[in-house]
Design a protein around this motif. Structure first.
Motif, short mmCIF file in Angstrom:
data_model
loop_
_atom_site.label_atom_id
_atom_site.label_comp_id
_atom_site.label_asym_id
_atom_site.label_seq_id
_atom_site.Cartn_x
_atom_site.Cartn_y
_atom_site.Cartn_z
N TRP A 24 0.85 -3.54 -0.70
CA TRP A 24 0.96 -2.19 -0.15
C TRP A 24 2.41 -1.72 -0.24
O TRP A 24 3.32 -2.45 0.14
N GLU A 25 2.62 -0.51 -0.71
CA GLU A 25 3.94 0.08 -0.79
C GLU A 25 4.01 1.25 0.17
O GLU A 25 3.24 2.21 0.05
N ILE A 26 4.90 1.16 1.15
CA ILE A 26 5.02 2.21 2.17
C ILE A 26 5.72 3.41 1.56
O ILE A 26 6.72 3.28 0.85
N VAL A 27 5.19 4.59 1.85
CA VAL A 27 5.76 5.85 1.35
C VAL A 27 6.11 6.74 2.53
O VAL A 27 5.48 6.69 3.58
N GLY A 28 7.14 7.57 2.34
CA GLY A 28 7.57 8.46 3.41
C GLY A 28 8.24 7.70 4.53
O GLY A 28 8.56 6.53 4.42
N ASP A 29 8.53 8.31 5.60
CA ASP A 29 9.12 7.81 6.85
C ASP A 29 10.29 6.85 6.67
O ASP A 29 10.82 6.67 5.58
N ASP A 30 10.68 6.22 7.76
CA ASP A 30 11.86 5.34 7.78
C ASP A 30 11.68 4.06 6.97
O ASP A 30 12.65 3.38 6.67
N TYR A 31 10.45 3.70 6.67
CA TYR A 31 10.19 2.44 5.97
C TYR A 31 9.86 2.65 4.50
O TYR A 31 9.32 1.75 3.85
N ASN A 32 10.16 3.81 3.96
CA ASN A 32 9.87 4.14 2.57
C ASN A 32 10.37 3.04 1.63
O ASN A 32 11.51 2.59 1.73
N GLY A 33 9.49 2.59 0.74
CA GLY A 33 9.84 1.58 -0.23
C GLY A 33 9.59 0.15 0.23
O GLY A 33 9.62 -0.77 -0.60
N ARG A 34 9.34 -0.05 1.51
CA ARG A 34 9.05 -1.41 1.99
C ARG A 34 7.69 -1.83 1.47
O ARG A 34 6.81 -1.02 1.19
N VAL A 35 7.49 -3.13 1.35
CA VAL A 35 6.26 -3.69 0.80
C VAL A 35 5.62 -4.63 1.81
O VAL A 35 6.32 -5.42 2.45
N ILE A 36 4.30 -4.53 1.95
CA ILE A 36 3.53 -5.43 2.81
C ILE A 36 2.48 -6.08 1.92
O ILE A 36 1.77 -5.40 1.18
N PHE A 37 2.37 -7.40 1.99
CA PHE A 37 1.37 -8.13 1.21
C PHE A 37 0.20 -8.48 2.13
O PHE A 37 0.41 -8.93 3.25
N GLN A 38 -0.99 -8.26 1.65
CA GLN A 38 -2.20 -8.56 2.42
C GLN A 38 -3.11 -9.46 1.61
O GLN A 38 -3.36 -9.21 0.43
N LYS A 39 -3.60 -10.51 2.25
CA LYS A 39 -4.59 -11.40 1.63
C LYS A 39 -5.89 -11.19 2.38
O LYS A 39 -5.97 -11.37 3.59
N ILE A 40 -6.92 -10.81 1.64
CA ILE A 40 -8.24 -10.59 2.23
C ILE A 40 -9.12 -11.75 1.79
O ILE A 40 -9.48 -11.88 0.62
N LYS A 41 -9.47 -12.60 2.75
CA LYS A 41 -10.15 -13.87 2.47
C LYS A 41 -11.67 -13.71 2.48
O LYS A 41 -12.35 -14.26 3.33
N VAL A 42 -12.18 -12.98 1.50
CA VAL A 42 -13.62 -12.72 1.41
C VAL A 42 -14.41 -13.93 0.93
O VAL A 42 -15.64 -13.90 0.95
N GLU A 43 -13.75 -14.98 0.50
CA GLU A 43 -14.42 -16.22 0.07
C GLU A 43 -14.22 -17.33 1.11
O GLU A 43 -14.44 -18.50 0.82
N GLU A 44 -13.80 -16.96 2.30
CA GLU A 44 -13.53 -17.90 3.40
C GLU A 44 -14.76 -18.71 3.74
O GLU A 44 -15.88 -18.19 3.76
N GLY A 45 -14.59 -20.00 4.02
CA GLY A 45 -15.70 -20.88 4.38
C GLY A 45 -16.25 -20.61 5.77
O GLY A 45 -17.44 -20.74 6.02
N ASP A 46 -15.38 -20.21 6.71
CA ASP A 46 -15.80 -19.87 8.07
C ASP A 46 -16.47 -18.50 8.01
O ASP A 46 -15.84 -17.49 7.69
#
Length: 181
Positions: free
Chosen positions: A63-85
Motif C-alpha cells: 500500500w502506498e499512502i497518498v495525500g496528507d502528512d504520510y504521503n509516500g509512506r508504504v505499508i505492507f500487508q500479508k493476507i493469509k487466505v491459505e492459513e491452516g487455522d
C-alpha cells in the motif's frame, strides 16, 4: 566507460563494499489513524509462518499512502487466505473480500483462486481508506492494516495521537521475520 558510472560521470569505486543510502527511520503512524492509500503491488508470496516455520502462500499487498502528512509512506500487508487455522483463514478471506469490493468486486466475480494477474488487474491503483494499527516485536515496530473501507472523496476525522516512548533500535538488521497476526 564503466557500468558503475553515475549520471555526472563519477566512476564508482566498486571495490569498497560500503554504501549508506541515508534516510533513517520513520515514526510509526499512530494507532487508529485512517490514511488514503493505493495498492501499488498485489501478488502471491511464499511466507514463513511465524509459529510453525512452515512456508505458506499469502497475498502480499504493498500500500502506498497518498495525500496528507504520510504521503509516500508504504505499508505492507500479508493476507493469509491459505492459513491452516480456519478462523484465521476466514478472517483473511473477509479482508480480501472487503478490499475486492472496494475495488469493484472483480475477484469475487471470478469464482476461483485469483492469480497474480487477477490480483494486479483488480486491486492496483484504486483509492481505499486503511485504518492502521501498530505492532512492536523485539525492539522493532511498524504499522499493519486493521481495517479497510471505501474512499468516498472525504477523509474521516483522525484520532489524537498518544505519545510514544522511544525505544532503542536494537536488532534492526533482521527484516525477514513475519509479523504474527
Amino acid at each position: 566507460m564503466s557500468y558503475f558510472q553515475t549520471s555526472d560521470n563519477e566512476v564508482i569505486d566498486a571495490t569498497s563494499g560500503e554504501f549508506d543510502a541515508g534516510g533513517g527511520s520513520f515514526e510509526v503512524i499512530p494507532e487508529g489513524s485512517q490514511v488514503l492509500a493505493l495498492a501499488g503491488e498485489a501478488s502471491w508470496f511464499d511466507a514463513t509462518d511465524f509459529n510453525t516455520k512452515e512456508v505458506v502462500p499469502v497475498i502480499s499487498i504493498k500500500w502506498e499512502i497518498v495525500g496528507d502528512d504520510y504521503n509516500g509512506r508504504v505499508i505492507f500487508q500479508k493476507i493469509k487466505v491459505e492459513e491452516g487455522d480456519v478462523k484465521k483463514r476466514d478472517k483473511a478471506l473477509r479482508m480480501l473480500a472487503a478490499i475486492d469490493a472496494n475495488c469493484g468486486g472483480g475477484l469475487a466475480k471470478l469464482g476461483t483462486k485469483p492469480t497474480d494477474m487477477d490480483l494486479a488487474g483488480n486491486l492496483l491503483n484504486k483509492p481505499m481508506l486503511l485504518k492502521l494499527g501498530e505492532w512492536a516485536i523485539n525492539g522493532n515496530d511498524g504499522n499493519w492494516v486493521m481495517a479497510v473501507s471505501k474512499f468516498t472523496g472525504t477523509m474521516p476525522a483522525q484520532p489524537v495521537a498518544k505519545p510514544r516512548a522511544q525505544q532503542p533500535a536494537a536488532g534492526m538488521d533482521d527484516f525477514d521475520d513475519d509479523i504474527p497476526f
